[in-house]
Design a protein around this motif. Structure first.
Motif, PDB file in Angstrom:
ATOM      1  N   LEU A 260      47.424  -2.040  43.628  1.00 20.18           N
ATOM      2  CA  LEU A 260      48.089  -1.945  44.923  1.00 20.18           C
ATOM      3  C   LEU A 260      47.335  -2.762  45.960  1.00 20.18           C
ATOM      4  CD1 LEU A 260      48.006   1.122  43.475  1.00 20.18           C
ATOM      5  CD2 LEU A 260      49.573   1.609  45.354  1.00 20.18           C
ATOM      6  N   MET A 261      48.060  -3.203  46.995  1.00 18.55           N
ATOM      7  CA  MET A 261      47.460  -3.945  48.106  1.00 18.55           C
ATOM      8  C   MET A 261      48.027  -3.420  49.419  1.00 18.55           C
ATOM      9  SD  MET A 261      47.492  -7.851  46.592  1.00 18.55           S
ATOM     10  CE  MET A 261      46.498  -8.469  47.968  1.00 18.55           C
ATOM     11  N   GLY A 262      47.212  -3.511  50.493  1.00 16.64           N
ATOM     12  CA  GLY A 262      47.684  -3.035  51.787  1.00 16.64           C
ATOM     13  C   GLY A 262      46.695  -3.307  52.893  1.00 16.64           C
ATOM     14  N   GLY A 263      46.773  -2.506  53.965  1.00 16.37           N
ATOM     15  CA  GLY A 263      45.929  -2.708  55.132  1.00 16.37           C
ATOM     16  C   GLY A 263      45.371  -1.397  55.655  1.00 16.37           C
ATOM     17  N   LEU A 264      44.336  -1.504  56.490  1.00 20.73           N
ATOM     18  CA  LEU A 264      43.634  -0.334  57.032  1.00 20.73           C
ATOM     19  C   LEU A 264      43.390  -0.521  58.516  1.00 20.73           C
ATOM     20  CD1 LEU A 264      40.607   1.563  55.550  1.00 20.73           C
ATOM     21  CD2 LEU A 264      40.403   0.569  57.832  1.00 20.73           C
ATOM     22  N   VAL A 265      43.527   0.582  59.278  1.00 26.36           N
ATOM     23  CA  VAL A 265      43.175   0.625  60.697  1.00 26.36           C
ATOM     24  C   VAL A 265      42.280   1.838  60.916  1.00 26.36           C
ATOM     25  CG1 VAL A 265      44.026   0.875  63.062  1.00 26.36           C
ATOM     26  CG2 VAL A 265      45.318  -0.493  61.417  1.00 26.36           C
ATOM     27  N   GLY A 266      41.171   1.631  61.625  1.00 28.92           N
ATOM     28  CA  GLY A 266      40.263   2.722  61.939  1.00 28.92           C
ATOM     29  C   GLY A 266      39.945   2.765  63.413  1.00 28.92           C
ATOM     30  N   TYR A 267      39.454   3.944  63.885  1.00 26.98           N
ATOM     31  CA  TYR A 267      39.093   4.081  65.291  1.00 26.98           C
ATOM     32  C   TYR A 267      37.904   5.027  65.408  1.00 26.98           C
ATOM     33  CZ  TYR A 267      39.505   4.597  70.343  1.00 26.98           C
ATOM     34  OH  TYR A 267      39.247   4.589  71.695  1.00 26.98           O
ATOM     35  N   ASP A 268      36.934   4.628  66.230  1.00 27.71           N
ATOM     36  CA  ASP A 268      35.751   5.438  66.483  1.00 27.71           C
ATOM     37  C   ASP A 268      36.051   6.416  67.613  1.00 27.71           C
ATOM     38  OD1 ASP A 268      33.253   6.509  66.863  1.00 27.71           O
ATOM     39  OD2 ASP A 268      32.420   4.728  67.848  1.00 27.71           O
ATOM     40  N   GLN A 275      40.464   6.963  60.013  1.00 27.45           N
ATOM     41  CA  GLN A 275      41.022   5.793  59.342  1.00 27.45           C
ATOM     42  C   GLN A 275      42.395   6.139  58.776  1.00 27.45           C
ATOM     43  OE1 GLN A 275      37.984   5.053  56.353  1.00 27.45           O
ATOM     44  NE2 GLN A 275      37.078   3.416  57.571  1.00 27.45           N
ATOM     45  N   VAL A 276      43.295   5.160  58.812  1.00 23.63           N
ATOM     46  CA  VAL A 276      44.601   5.265  58.160  1.00 23.63           C
ATOM     47  C   VAL A 276      44.797   3.993  57.361  1.00 23.63           C
ATOM     48  CG1 VAL A 276      47.088   5.409  58.471  1.00 23.63           C
ATOM     49  CG2 VAL A 276      45.574   6.716  59.978  1.00 23.63           C
ATOM     50  N   TYR A 277      45.248   4.129  56.105  1.00 27.38           N
ATOM     51  CA  TYR A 277      45.532   2.923  55.329  1.00 27.38           C
ATOM     52  C   TYR A 277      46.789   3.122  54.496  1.00 27.38           C
ATOM     53  CZ  TYR A 277      42.479   5.411  51.901  1.00 27.38           C
ATOM     54  OH  TYR A 277      41.870   6.338  51.091  1.00 27.38           O
ATOM     55  N   VAL A 278      47.494   2.022  54.302  1.00 26.97           N
ATOM     56  CA  VAL A 278      48.777   2.020  53.590  1.00 26.97           C
ATOM     57  C   VAL A 278      48.729   0.938  52.527  1.00 26.97           C
ATOM     58  CG1 VAL A 278      51.276   1.748  53.789  1.00 26.97           C
ATOM     59  CG2 VAL A 278      49.974   2.779  55.682  1.00 26.97           C
ATOM     60  N   ALA A 279      49.227   1.251  51.331  1.00 27.47           N
ATOM     61  CA  ALA A 279      49.235   0.279  50.240  1.00 27.47           C
ATOM     62  C   ALA A 279      50.523   0.416  49.440  1.00 27.47           C
ATOM     63  CB  ALA A 279      48.025   0.465  49.330  1.00 27.47           C
ATOM     64  N   ARG A 280      50.889  -0.677  48.788  1.00 21.75           N
ATOM     65  CA  ARG A 280      52.105  -0.725  47.982  1.00 21.75           C
ATOM     66  C   ARG A 280      51.786  -1.334  46.618  1.00 21.75           C
ATOM     67  NH1 ARG A 280      56.960   1.440  46.670  1.00 21.75           N
ATOM     68  NH2 ARG A 280      58.141  -0.085  45.454  1.00 21.75           N
ATOM     69  N   THR A 281      52.410  -0.792  45.567  1.00 12.40           N
ATOM     70  CA  THR A 281      52.211  -1.315  44.221  1.00 12.40           C
ATOM     71  C   THR A 281      52.662  -2.764  44.127  1.00 12.40           C
ATOM     72  OG1 THR A 281      52.628   0.888  43.307  1.00 12.40           O
ATOM     73  CG2 THR A 281      52.742  -0.966  41.783  1.00 12.40           C
ATOM     74  N   VAL A 282      51.792  -3.620  43.543  1.00 20.22           N
ATOM     75  CA  VAL A 282      52.160  -5.017  43.314  1.00 20.22           C
ATOM     76  C   VAL A 282      52.210  -5.338  41.822  1.00 20.22           C
ATOM     77  CG1 VAL A 282      51.290  -5.830  45.536  1.00 20.22           C
ATOM     78  CG2 VAL A 282      49.747  -5.778  43.565  1.00 20.22           C
ATOM     79  N   ALA A 283      51.601  -4.498  40.986  1.00 21.42           N
ATOM     80  CA  ALA A 283      51.667  -4.665  39.537  1.00 21.42           C
ATOM     81  C   ALA A 283      51.457  -3.309  38.892  1.00 21.42           C
ATOM     82  CB  ALA A 283      50.603  -5.652  39.049  1.00 21.42           C
ATOM     83  N   SER A 284      52.267  -2.996  37.861  1.00 18.09           N
ATOM     84  CA  SER A 284      52.164  -1.669  37.261  1.00 18.09           C
ATOM     85  C   SER A 284      52.840  -1.627  35.902  1.00 18.09           C
ATOM     86  CB  SER A 284      52.811  -0.614  38.162  1.00 18.09           C
ATOM     87  OG  SER A 284      52.806   0.656  37.555  1.00 18.09           O
ATOM     88  N   THR A 285      52.271  -0.804  35.003  1.00 15.85           N
ATOM     89  CA  THR A 285      52.951  -0.475  33.758  1.00 15.85           C
ATOM     90  C   THR A 285      53.273   1.014  33.720  1.00 15.85           C
ATOM     91  OG1 THR A 285      50.822  -0.157  32.637  1.00 15.85           O
ATOM     92  CG2 THR A 285      51.832  -2.338  32.473  1.00 15.85           C
ATOM     93  N   SER A 286      53.170   1.695  34.880  1.00 15.88           N
ATOM     94  CA  SER A 286      53.461   3.126  34.934  1.00 15.88           C
ATOM     95  C   SER A 286      54.505   3.423  36.002  1.00 15.88           C
ATOM     96  CB  SER A 286      52.182   3.924  35.187  1.00 15.88           C
ATOM     97  OG  SER A 286      51.492   3.443  36.330  1.00 15.88           O
ATOM     98  N   PHE A 287      54.087   3.570  37.268  1.00 17.24           N
ATOM     99  CA  PHE A 287      55.032   3.876  38.336  1.00 17.24           C
ATOM    100  C   PHE A 287      54.708   3.035  39.556  1.00 17.24           C
ATOM    101  CE2 PHE A 287      51.454   6.710  38.928  1.00 17.24           C
ATOM    102  CZ  PHE A 287      51.225   6.684  40.288  1.00 17.24           C
TER     103      PHE A 287
END
Length: 316
Positions: A260-268, A275-287
């Motif tokens: 999976l690949m995605g991005g992250l945003v954090g705040y002190d 921190q919040v991060y979101v990712a999406r599957t880019v390659a898979s043999t399962s789900f």
């Protein structure tokens, strides 16, 4: 010296799952360590960390949530120049069924409590490396999980056949934390006593809930590339897992893994880091899934005051 990037981290520890017993994934959830400078040693003290992951799965009867509370003691012991850090975490997995009489009821499943330690070295020039070892005590308090339809009929069990064995976890990480950057690569191996079995006997009508189950050893890779801008942190993440045994009798049959690949945003926040991060599957043999994760990192105690200008957001 870690300058303004203090390592804070901890172990976000748990696992993936599906609605059938035919698929198995590493007990350590892929991506649990992104956003953390896991190669850098923590300042001495006690730290609390909580990570929640929500997996919205494509074409699935359920979505999955994973909650990972962690307590870390960064000890004063530095044998051979590496700081010893002790960790404990009791992860929980949740399933959220989709509606209708044939839909699945929501359930929660305990993953065996993780106990382990990290040996982390500051190599100078903002580079650090660490070694991790530990075990998920699935034989002590890990659940197998049973899925039931909303109309009360049995659907599937066990949900997490991986937990029929203690999971032995080993990891190595490297981090660069200079100039507000967090560039980290983390490899995590999960090793099982395979085949594994749960206690008790099979119940008629509930399938093979006892075992034995042939469990695949696996390897995760978590990658982080972020930079801080004042109190904000922004960057890219990527993570994935590989199963070694994909033969017909394995829980990971025909499932080599996913990435999976995605991005992250954090705040002190001052008293903590979010921190919040979101990712999406880019390659898979399962789900395939879209995964949304939130994390809060709180320093509970330090023998020496930490400068206000030095945000605590670091490692695991």
């Amino acid at each position: 010296m870690m300058k303004n990037w203090l390592a804070t981290g901890a172990l976000a520890l748990t696992m993936g799952m599906t609605a059938t017993a035919s698929y198995a994934q590493t007990t350590t959830i892929p991506g649990e360590q992104v956003g953390l400078a896991t190669g850098a040693p923590l300042p001495e003290g006690i730290y609390a960390l909580n990570t929640f992951v929500y997996q919205s799965r494509d074409n699935s009867a359920l979505d999955v949530g994973i909650n990972i509370p962690v307590l870390v003691w960064s000890t004063p012991f530095v044998p051979f120049g590496g700081r010893v850090e002790l960790l404990v975490a009791p992860p929980t997995v949740f399933t959220f069924g989709k509606g209708g009489p044939a839909g699945l009821r929501d359930v929660s499943i305990n993953v065996g409590t993780f106990v382990g330690g990290i040996w982390a070295f500051d190599l100078g020039n903002n580079f650090g490396v660490s070694l991790l070892g530990g075990v998920y005590l699935n034989d002590l308090n890990g659940d197998r999980g049973v899925l039931v339809r909303n109309n009360g009929t049995f659907f599937s069990a066990p949900v997490l056949p991986q937990l029929s064995s203690n999971t032995y976890r080993f990891g190595v990480a490297a981090s660069y934390t200079g100039d507000g950057y967090n560039l980290t690569a983390n490899l995590t191996a999960n090793i099982y006593d395979s085949p594994g079995s749960f206690s008790g006997t099979n119940t008629i009508g509930f399938g093979n809930t006892f075992g034995p189950f042939r469990i695949s050893d696996s390897l995760n890779l978590d990658l982080t590339a972020t930079k801080k801008f004042g109190k904000f942190e922004i960057g890219a993440i990527a993570y994935g897992t590989v199963n070694f045994d994909t033969s017909a009798l394995s829980l990971a049959a025909n499932d080599r893994g996913r990435f999976l690949m995605g991005g992250l945003v954090g705040y002190d926040l001052g008293f903590a880091t979010a921190q919040v991060y979101v990712a999406r599957t880019v390659a898979s043999t399962s789900f395939d899934s879209t995964e949304i994760s939130g994390r809060l990192i709180v320093p509970l105690y330090s023998p020496t005051p930490v400068a206000a200008a030095a945000p605590i957001i670091r490692k695991y």
